[in-house]
Enzyme design. Structure first.
Site, PDB file in Angstrom:
ATOM      1  N   HIS A 110      -7.346  -5.846   2.933  1.00  0.00           N
ATOM      2  CA  HIS A 110      -5.690  -5.131   2.959  1.00  0.00           C
ATOM      3  C   HIS A 110      -5.165  -6.000   3.897  1.00  0.00           C
ATOM      4  O   HIS A 110      -5.942  -6.975   4.361  1.00  0.00           O
ATOM      5  CB  HIS A 110      -6.061  -3.828   4.259  1.00  0.00           C
ATOM      6  CG  HIS A 110      -6.966  -2.559   2.963  1.00  0.00           C
ATOM      7  ND1 HIS A 110      -6.497  -1.695   2.950  1.00  0.00           N
ATOM      8  CD2 HIS A 110      -8.183  -2.378   2.500  1.00  0.00           C
ATOM      9  CE1 HIS A 110      -6.591  -0.646   2.579  1.00  0.00           C
ATOM     10  NE2 HIS A 110      -7.841  -0.804   2.478  1.00  0.00           N
TER      11      HIS A 110
ATOM     12  N   GLY B 159     -15.623   4.098   3.693  1.00  0.00           N
ATOM     13  CA  GLY B 159     -14.582   4.348   3.323  1.00  0.00           C
ATOM     14  C   GLY B 159     -13.220   3.734   2.517  1.00  0.00           C
ATOM     15  O   GLY B 159     -12.092   4.266   1.364  1.00  0.00           O
ATOM     16  N   GLN B 160     -14.007   3.257   1.320  1.00  0.00           N
ATOM     17  CA  GLN B 160     -13.386   2.524   0.303  1.00  0.00           C
ATOM     18  C   GLN B 160     -13.546   3.683  -0.987  1.00  0.00           C
ATOM     19  O   GLN B 160     -14.250   3.787  -1.256  1.00  0.00           O
ATOM     20  CB  GLN B 160     -14.961   1.426  -0.599  1.00  0.00           C
ATOM     21  CG  GLN B 160     -13.950   0.807  -1.481  1.00  0.00           C
ATOM     22  CD  GLN B 160     -14.671  -0.175  -2.041  1.00  0.00           C
ATOM     23  OE1 GLN B 160     -16.396  -0.397  -1.467  1.00  0.00           O
ATOM     24  NE2 GLN B 160     -14.514  -1.341  -2.809  1.00  0.00           N
ATOM     25  N   SER B 161     -11.942   3.839  -1.126  1.00  0.00           N
ATOM     26  CA  SER B 161     -11.790   4.671  -2.478  1.00  0.00           C
ATOM     27  C   SER B 161     -11.346   4.098  -3.191  1.00  0.00           C
ATOM     28  O   SER B 161     -10.916   4.799  -4.228  1.00  0.00           O
ATOM     29  CB  SER B 161     -10.483   5.323  -1.606  1.00  0.00           C
ATOM     30  OG  SER B 161      -9.298   4.876  -1.502  1.00  0.00           O
TER      31      SER B 161
ATOM     32  N   ASN C 148     -12.673  -3.247   2.916  1.00  0.00           N
ATOM     33  CA  ASN C 148     -13.323  -1.863   2.953  1.00  0.00           C
ATOM     34  C   ASN C 148     -14.900  -1.702   2.004  1.00  0.00           C
ATOM     35  O   ASN C 148     -14.666  -2.211   0.600  1.00  0.00           O
ATOM     36  CB  ASN C 148     -13.353  -1.001   2.485  1.00  0.00           C
ATOM     37  CG  ASN C 148     -12.394  -0.508   3.984  1.00  0.00           C
ATOM     38  OD1 ASN C 148     -12.557  -0.717   5.606  1.00  0.00           O
ATOM     39  ND2 ASN C 148     -11.256   0.397   4.304  1.00  0.00           N
TER      40      ASN C 148
ATOM     41  N   ASP D 148       1.094  -1.853   0.125  1.00  0.00           N
ATOM     42  CA  ASP D 148       0.014   0.120  -0.024  1.00  0.00           C
ATOM     43  C   ASP D 148       1.223   1.540  -0.277  1.00  0.00           C
ATOM     44  O   ASP D 148       1.574   1.676   0.649  1.00  0.00           O
ATOM     45  CB  ASP D 148      -0.860   0.078   1.729  1.00  0.00           C
ATOM     46  CG  ASP D 148      -1.635   1.142   1.693  1.00  0.00           C
ATOM     47  OD1 ASP D 148      -2.976   0.529   0.988  1.00  0.00           O
ATOM     48  OD2 ASP D 148      -1.520   2.230   1.072  1.00  0.00           O
TER      49      ASP D 148
ATOM     50  N   HIS E   4     -10.092  -4.934  -3.336  1.00  0.00           N
ATOM     51  CA  HIS E   4      -8.984  -5.306  -2.814  1.00  0.00           C
ATOM     52  C   HIS E   4      -9.104  -5.786  -1.471  1.00  0.00           C
ATOM     53  O   HIS E   4     -10.146  -4.974   0.140  1.00  0.00           O
ATOM     54  CB  HIS E   4      -8.254  -4.301  -2.644  1.00  0.00           C
ATOM     55  CG  HIS E   4      -8.219  -3.181  -2.466  1.00  0.00           C
ATOM     56  ND1 HIS E   4      -9.537  -2.511  -2.924  1.00  0.00           N
ATOM     57  CD2 HIS E   4      -8.542  -2.468  -0.939  1.00  0.00           C
ATOM     58  CE1 HIS E   4      -9.926  -1.147  -2.133  1.00  0.00           C
ATOM     59  NE2 HIS E   4      -9.569  -1.428  -1.397  1.00  0.00           N
TER      60      HIS E   4
HETATM   61  P1  AMP Z   1      -9.555   1.575  -0.187  1.00  0.00           P
HETATM   62  O1  AMP Z   1      -9.775   2.630   1.147  1.00  0.00           O
HETATM   63  O2  AMP Z   1     -10.489   0.280   1.327  1.00  0.00           O
HETATM   64  O3  AMP Z   1     -10.752   1.652  -0.879  1.00  0.00           O
HETATM   65  O4  AMP Z   1      -8.326   1.246   0.303  1.00  0.00           O
HETATM   66  C1  AMP Z   1      -7.551   2.320  -0.943  1.00  0.00           C
HETATM   67  C2  AMP Z   1      -5.800   1.815  -0.506  1.00  0.00           C
HETATM   68  O5  AMP Z   1      -5.351   1.888  -2.107  1.00  0.00           O
HETATM   69  C3  AMP Z   1      -5.778   2.999   0.497  1.00  0.00           C
HETATM   70  O6  AMP Z   1      -4.865   2.432   1.900  1.00  0.00           O
HETATM   71  C4  AMP Z   1      -4.258   3.765  -0.593  1.00  0.00           C
HETATM   72  O7  AMP Z   1      -3.697   3.913   0.414  1.00  0.00           O
HETATM   73  C5  AMP Z   1      -4.154   2.178  -1.101  1.00  0.00           C
HETATM   74  N1  AMP Z   1      -3.634   3.187  -2.597  1.00  0.00           N
HETATM   75  C6  AMP Z   1      -4.198   4.008  -3.610  1.00  0.00           C
HETATM   76  N2  AMP Z   1      -3.312   4.087  -4.463  1.00  0.00           N
HETATM   77  C7  AMP Z   1      -2.243   3.566  -4.551  1.00  0.00           C
HETATM   78  C8  AMP Z   1      -1.290   2.754  -5.298  1.00  0.00           C
HETATM   79  N3  AMP Z   1      -0.664   3.628  -6.587  1.00  0.00           N
HETATM   80  N4  AMP Z   1      -0.399   2.588  -5.429  1.00  0.00           N
HETATM   81  C9  AMP Z   1      -0.160   1.468  -4.059  1.00  0.00           C
HETATM   82  N5  AMP Z   1      -1.803   1.531  -2.894  1.00  0.00           N
HETATM   83  C10 AMP Z   1      -2.745   2.666  -3.196  1.00  0.00           C
END
Ligand code: AMP
Length: 114
Positions: A100, A91-93, A85, A29, A98
């Site tokens: 974690h 807070g899924q972004s 998430n 991450d 995926h």
């Molecule tokens: P979520 O909030 O569960 O959707 O987690 C998304 C995760 O992806 C976050 O922990 C970010 O730090 C990680 N993330 C986003 N872009 C990248 C990237 N280019 N390389 C590695 N991790 C990333």
């Protein structure tokens, strides 16, 4: 597909890969929330558990077993936490499913009601 994890899977965006095969990728991450923080992603793009097809379900079982098999290589032999998430409140972004993987230290168990 304009998805950051699809771009990582295709090699268009750099990542620190820890493991890859035909079905999945594990990479670090970029914004770690623990001493060790990886993301395990299926190569097939979908955002939510709701959207999984039968093959996706089988693949998640495969990914979970693969994480367990790789725990020593990943530095997680003392234990680890898996988090998925799902949606806004969590807070899924990134809208590519995926897992974690966090470890390398003792992880407290937050009381989210505070
Ligand atoms: P979520 O909030 O569960 O959707 O987690 C998304 C995760 O992806 C976050 O922990 C970010 O730090 C990680 N993330 C986003 N872009 C990248 C990237 N280019 N390389 C590695 N991790 C990333």
């Amino acid at each position: 597909m304009d998805c950051i994890f699809c771009k990582i899977i295709r090699g268009e965006t750099p990542s620190k890969k820890a493991y890859e095969d035909d079905l999945m990728l594990i990479f670090e991450d970029v914004s770690p929330k623990a001493k060790l923080h990886y993301l395990a992603v299926p190569k097939h793009h979908y955002a939510l558990i709701d959207q999984m097809n039968a093959q996706d379900q089988a693949d998640i079982g495969y990914i979970l077993r693969k994480i367990a098999k790789l725990k020593n290589i990943l530095g997680l032999n003392d234990g680890y936490r898996l988090t998925i998430n799902q949606g806004e409140n969590a807070g899924q972004s990134v809208h590519h499913l995926h897992i974690h993987i966090m470890g390398g230290q003792t992880l407290d168990w937050p009381d989210y009601r505070k």
